[in-house]
Design an enzyme around this catalytic site. Structure first.
Site, mmCIF file in Angstrom:
data_model
loop_
_atom_site.group_PDB
_atom_site.id
_atom_site.type_symbol
_atom_site.label_atom_id
_atom_site.label_comp_id
_atom_site.label_asym_id
_atom_site.label_seq_id
_atom_site.Cartn_x
_atom_site.Cartn_y
_atom_site.Cartn_z
ATOM 1 N N CYS A 10 -69.875 46.662 52.464
ATOM 2 C CA CYS A 10 -68.514 46.844 51.958
ATOM 3 C C CYS A 10 -67.934 45.443 51.839
ATOM 4 C CB CYS A 10 -67.673 47.693 52.909
ATOM 5 S SG CYS A 10 -65.924 47.678 52.468
ATOM 6 N N CYS A 52 -64.007 45.274 53.091
ATOM 7 C CA CYS A 52 -63.593 45.377 54.500
ATOM 8 C C CYS A 52 -64.800 45.782 55.341
ATOM 9 C CB CYS A 52 -62.432 46.356 54.649
ATOM 10 S SG CYS A 52 -62.657 47.917 53.771
ATOM 11 N N SER A 53 -64.821 47.031 55.806
ATOM 12 C CA SER A 53 -65.928 47.455 56.661
ATOM 13 C C SER A 53 -66.207 48.945 56.495
ATOM 14 C CB SER A 53 -65.631 47.130 58.117
ATOM 15 O OG SER A 53 -64.421 47.769 58.487
ATOM 16 N N CYS A 54 -66.019 49.492 55.290
ATOM 17 C CA CYS A 54 -66.297 50.905 55.052
ATOM 18 C C CYS A 54 -67.746 51.198 55.451
ATOM 19 C CB CYS A 54 -66.086 51.264 53.585
ATOM 20 S SG CYS A 54 -64.360 51.093 53.090
#
Lengths: 97, 200
Positions: free
Chosen positions: B103, B106-108
């Site tokens: 991602c 961000c950090s999906c």
């Protein structure tokens, strides 16, 4: 824009070469590296509320979300022929190419 | 301000939880049942859940077809709570195509089936390099793809969460489902590594 998919699987599409972050406070889910680039729709993922409005708790329009495939070496001008990037992009960012 | 923070920390956790839960219910944001479900989902989420899905897909072609067409429903079929989780998409590796999940925004991460992402998944280095130099990144992980295998980097930028259905190692032809599930690591399900039989 209505929520129903307008771009068929297999369509060639161009990501808008737009930089809203230069005009004020925004929340954008379209990665920089695909703006202005051309890819192919491989999947319609359904309808989702526009995160650019949701992020500010504004009433959000419903947008179709697509899985768009790009050739990786064309994006970075390096890499291995045949490698690809698959990115989720909302319909509002796509135009037929 | 500092005094307020201090007082909050001194409130017993149970009391604070009850107060916040009551407020969320009163404001119509989340019911006690929804909160309980969410806590159960977070507690249950771990790579072991995703590994169970992969193992089942390897032994059951019907489940595999369902998992590739509707990952959320496939997870629910194995009793993994998915209510309120973003839709889960599963992408299948083939002998000439390897998927790598990142991602860049961000950090999906498919937390409902893999738990919390590893710390490096959120790092700027991983996010930048996965899309620009995926082959260099895989080489540093010791992940060697067969010649001719193409890489498809999947940038999780929106409403779906993606996991990989890796190829079943040939040496596991006679393994049962539980043994297969124990083989699969979280990094195999985001394509940073390949499932590997020990001693291989």
């Amino acid at each position: 824009m209505s929520g129903s998919p307008q771009l068929a699987v297999g369509s060639r599409v161009r990501v808008r070469d737009d930089w809203p972050e230069t005009r004020g406070r925004v929340h954008i889910r379209t990665p920089h590296y695909v703006r202005g680039r051309t890819g192919t729709v491989v999947r319609c993922l359904g309808d989702f509320p526009d995160p650019e409005q949701l992020a500010f708790a504004r009433p959000a329009r419903i947008l179709p979300l697509y899985h768009v495939l790009f050739e990786q070496p064309q994006i970075w001008l390096e890499g291995c022929a045949g490698d690809q990037l698959l990115v989720e992009i909302y319909g509002s960012w796509l135009e037929p190419s | 301000m500092a005094g307020t923070v201090l007082r909050l920390e001194e409130v017993a956790g149970e009391r604070l939880l009850r107060a916040v839960a009551a407020l969320l219910a009163a404001k119509g944001i989340a019911s006690p049942t929804e909160i309980t479900e969410q806590i159960a989902m977070t507690d249950n989420a771990s790579p072991a859940q995703g590994a169970r899905m992969v193992a089942r897909a390897w032994v059951d072609p019907q489940f595999r077809a369902l998992m590739l067409s509707d990952g959320t429903r496939a997870a629910e079929m194995l009793g993994i709570p998915m209510r309120g989780a973003p839709p889960l998409g599963v992408l299948e590796d083939t002998p000439d195509l390897h998927h790598l999940i990142v991602c860049t925004l961000c950090s999906c991460y498919p937390r409902a089936v893999l738990g919390y992402p590893p710390f490096w998944y959120k790092s700027g280095a991983y996010r930048a390099r996965a899309v620009r130099d995926p082959r260099g990144l895989l080489a540093e992980w010791g992940t060697v793809l067969d010649p001719g295998v193409r890489i498809r980097v999947v940038d999780s930028t929106a409403d779906y969460r993606w996991m990989v259905l890796p190829l079943r190692p040939a040496e596991t032809a006679k393994w049962n489902e539980d043994r297969l599930a124990a083989l699969v690591r979280e990094t195999d399900m985001i394509g940073v590594t390949l499932p590997r039989v020990a001693g291989d």
